[in-house]
Design an enzyme around this catalytic site. Sequence first.
Site, short mmCIF file in Angstrom:
data_model
loop_
_atom_site.label_atom_id
_atom_site.label_comp_id
_atom_site.label_asym_id
_atom_site.label_seq_id
_atom_site.Cartn_x
_atom_site.Cartn_y
_atom_site.Cartn_z
N CYS A 16 0.63 -0.75 -0.21
CA CYS A 16 -0.36 0.17 0.35
C CYS A 16 0.76 1.17 0.08
O CYS A 16 1.59 1.31 1.02
CB CYS A 16 -0.85 0.07 1.02
SG CYS A 16 -2.46 1.44 1.03
N CYS B 277 -0.64 4.07 1.82
CA CYS B 277 -0.40 3.86 3.32
C CYS B 277 1.20 4.20 4.10
O CYS B 277 1.59 5.06 5.19
CB CYS B 277 -0.44 2.56 3.93
SG CYS B 277 -2.01 2.44 3.11
N ASP B 278 2.14 3.38 3.15
CA ASP B 278 3.83 3.77 3.53
C ASP B 278 3.95 4.70 2.92
O ASP B 278 5.78 3.98 3.36
CB ASP B 278 4.01 1.82 3.72
CG ASP B 278 3.08 0.65 4.10
OD1 ASP B 278 2.39 1.64 4.95
OD2 ASP B 278 2.72 -0.12 4.02
C1 LIG Z 1 -5.04 0.48 -0.87
C2 LIG Z 1 -6.43 0.88 -1.28
C3 LIG Z 1 -7.22 2.00 -2.16
C4 LIG Z 1 -8.46 1.57 -2.22
N1 LIG Z 1 -8.76 2.98 -1.79
C5 LIG Z 1 -10.41 2.94 -2.31
C6 LIG Z 1 -10.89 4.43 -2.61
O1 LIG Z 1 -10.34 4.97 -2.88
N2 LIG Z 1 -12.37 3.84 -3.02
C7 LIG Z 1 -12.85 3.25 -3.13
O2 LIG Z 1 -14.21 3.03 -4.03
N3 LIG Z 1 -12.17 1.81 -3.00
C8 LIG Z 1 -10.85 1.91 -3.11
N4 LIG Z 1 -10.36 0.51 -2.48
C9 LIG Z 1 -11.60 -0.42 -3.03
C10 LIG Z 1 -12.85 -0.67 -1.28
O3 LIG Z 1 -11.44 -0.19 -0.12
C11 LIG Z 1 -12.35 -1.98 -1.49
O4 LIG Z 1 -13.73 -2.24 -2.35
C12 LIG Z 1 -13.56 -2.27 0.07
O5 LIG Z 1 -13.26 -2.35 1.20
C13 LIG Z 1 -14.28 -4.02 0.15
O6 LIG Z 1 -15.03 -3.89 1.17
P1 LIG Z 1 -15.84 -5.27 1.82
O7 LIG Z 1 -15.93 -4.99 2.67
O8 LIG Z 1 -15.84 -5.86 0.39
O9 LIG Z 1 -14.15 -6.82 1.88
P2 LIG Z 1 -13.05 -5.51 2.44
O10 LIG Z 1 -12.56 -4.27 2.79
O11 LIG Z 1 -12.03 -6.50 2.60
O12 LIG Z 1 -13.05 -6.31 4.38
C14 LIG Z 1 -13.59 -7.54 4.65
C15 LIG Z 1 -13.92 -7.61 6.50
O13 LIG Z 1 -13.96 -9.23 6.42
C16 LIG Z 1 -12.53 -9.97 7.11
N5 LIG Z 1 -11.82 -11.62 7.33
C17 LIG Z 1 -11.63 -11.81 6.62
N6 LIG Z 1 -12.12 -12.84 6.44
C18 LIG Z 1 -12.99 -13.61 7.63
C19 LIG Z 1 -13.37 -14.76 8.19
N7 LIG Z 1 -12.86 -15.85 7.85
N8 LIG Z 1 -13.57 -14.05 9.66
C20 LIG Z 1 -13.88 -13.20 10.15
N9 LIG Z 1 -13.89 -11.95 9.33
C21 LIG Z 1 -13.06 -12.51 8.70
C22 LIG Z 1 -11.38 -9.10 6.70
O14 LIG Z 1 -10.35 -9.10 8.07
C23 LIG Z 1 -12.12 -7.90 6.26
O15 LIG Z 1 -11.80 -6.19 7.23
C24 LIG Z 1 -9.36 0.92 -1.84
C25 LIG Z 1 -8.77 -0.37 -1.69
C26 LIG Z 1 -7.24 -0.30 -0.63
C27 LIG Z 1 -6.49 -1.86 -1.13
#
Ligand SMILES: Cc1cc2nc3c(=O)[nH]c(=O)nc-3n(C[C@H](O)[C@H](O)[C@H](O)COP(=O)(O)OP(=O)(O)OC[C@H]3O[C@@H](n4cnc5c(N)ncnc54)[C@H](O)[C@@H]3O)c2cc1C
Length: 299
Positions: free
Chosen positions: A130, A133-134
Site C-alpha cells: 500500500c 499507507c507506507d
Molecule cells: C489501498 C486501497 C485503497 C482503496 N481506495 C479506494 C477508494 O478510494 N475508493 C473506493 O471506492 N475503493 C477503494 N478501495 C477498494 C475498497 O477498499 C474495497 O472495494 C472495499 O473495502 C471492499 O469492502 P468489503 O467489505 O467487501 O471487503 P474488505 O474491506 O476487504 O473487508 C473484509 C473484512 O473481512 C474480514 N475477514 C476476512 N475473512 C474473515 C474471516 N474468515 N472471519 C472474520 N473476518 C474475516 C477482513 O479482515 C476484512 O476486515 C481501496 C482498496 C485498497 C486496498
Amino acid sequence: MTDLIIVGAGTAGLTAAIYGIRAGKSVLILEAKTYGGQIVNTPDIENYPGLAHISGFDYATALYEQATGLGAKFRNERVLSVEDKGKTKVVHTRRHEYECKAVILATGAKNRQLGLDREEELVGKGISYCATCDGSFFKGQTVAVNGGGNTALEDAAYLAEICKKVYLIHSRDQFRGDAADVEKLREKENVEFVLNASVSGLIGEGHLAGIVVKDKLTGNTRELPVSGLFVAIGQEPDNQAFSSLVRLDPSGYIQAGEDCLTGTPGIYTAGDCRTKKVRQLTTAAADGAVAALAACADM
Ligand SMILES: Cc1cc2nc3c(=O)[nH]c(=O)nc-3n(C[C@H](O)[C@H](O)[C@H](O)COP(=O)(O)OP(=O)(O)OC[C@H]3O[C@@H](n4cnc5c(N)ncnc54)[C@H](O)[C@@H]3O)c2cc1C
C-alpha cells in the site's frame, strides 16, 4: 439464537449490519482483524458519493459506529467454518460456536503476494502492499513498484512525488492500466520503467536493501538498490474455509448474482469476496444492503 451473522466488518459487512438491524433482526458481526477492512489505512477517499474527502479511518469508524450504535454486536474473531444445518447455521471460530438463521459472507479480498523467499518476513521492513499507507516512510529514498495495472501506476505516481527514484517493474511491455497515466509517468525524470521483467529475489537482512530483477526476454538478472518494494499485482479472496458451503469461481471468489444469493439457502455474500466486475466501496455497500434485505426477507 442470533438472526443474522455477518463474516467480515468491511464496508459490505457493516452496511449489511445496518440494514439487518433496521429490518428488526438481531445481528452479530465477526471480524478477524480490526473493523473497516481494506480501506482503513487509506489517507483520502475521494470517490464515495456525498463525501468529497474522508480518510479511510474516519469513514470506517463512522460506519462501525453507525452499525454498533443501532445495536449490531461486534466480536473480534476469525470465522473458521460455517456448518449448514438446514434452517439453522452454526458459525465456528476458534473459541466459540454461534447458531443463527442466516449468514452473510463479506470476507473481502487481500493483496496478492509475489511468493518470494522472505517476503512475509520483510513486510513492514521494506515490503509494502500500500503506497499511500507506507510511502511516507520512504521519503527521499529509492523504491520500486511491481505491477502493471492502475494501482501500480497510481502507486508509482504517488511515490515519484516523495521519493528520490522509482523503478516501475512490469512483467510485460504493455500496461493494463490507463494509457494516459503511463504517459504521465514517462515524463517524470525520477521514474525508470523496467519492462518484461520480474522481481526474482530480495536482498537484505532485517530490512530490504535491494531486489534482484530478472529480464524475461534474456534471462539476465540485475540488482536494484531499493529500500522499498511496493507490490501492486492485484488481490485475491480468502474463501477456502467456505469452499464446501458455497461455489467458488476458479480465482476463489464466491459465486453469486447481483442479488447476492449463493446457491446455498440461508447463505449470502457481499462485497469484494464475490465474483463481480467492480470492487469499490460503493459496490461493497450496495451488496451489503442487497444481501441483508434478502437474508431478512427469507427468515
Ligand atoms: C489501498 C486501497 C485503497 C482503496 N481506495 C479506494 C477508494 O478510494 N475508493 C473506493 O471506492 N475503493 C477503494 N478501495 C477498494 C475498497 O477498499 C474495497 O472495494 C472495499 O473495502 C471492499 O469492502 P468489503 O467489505 O467487501 O471487503 P474488505 O474491506 O476487504 O473487508 C473484509 C473484512 O473481512 C474480514 N475477514 C476476512 N475473512 C474473515 C474471516 N474468515 N472471519 C472474520 N473476518 C474475516 C477482513 O479482515 C476484512 O476486515 C481501496 C482498496 C485498497 C486496498
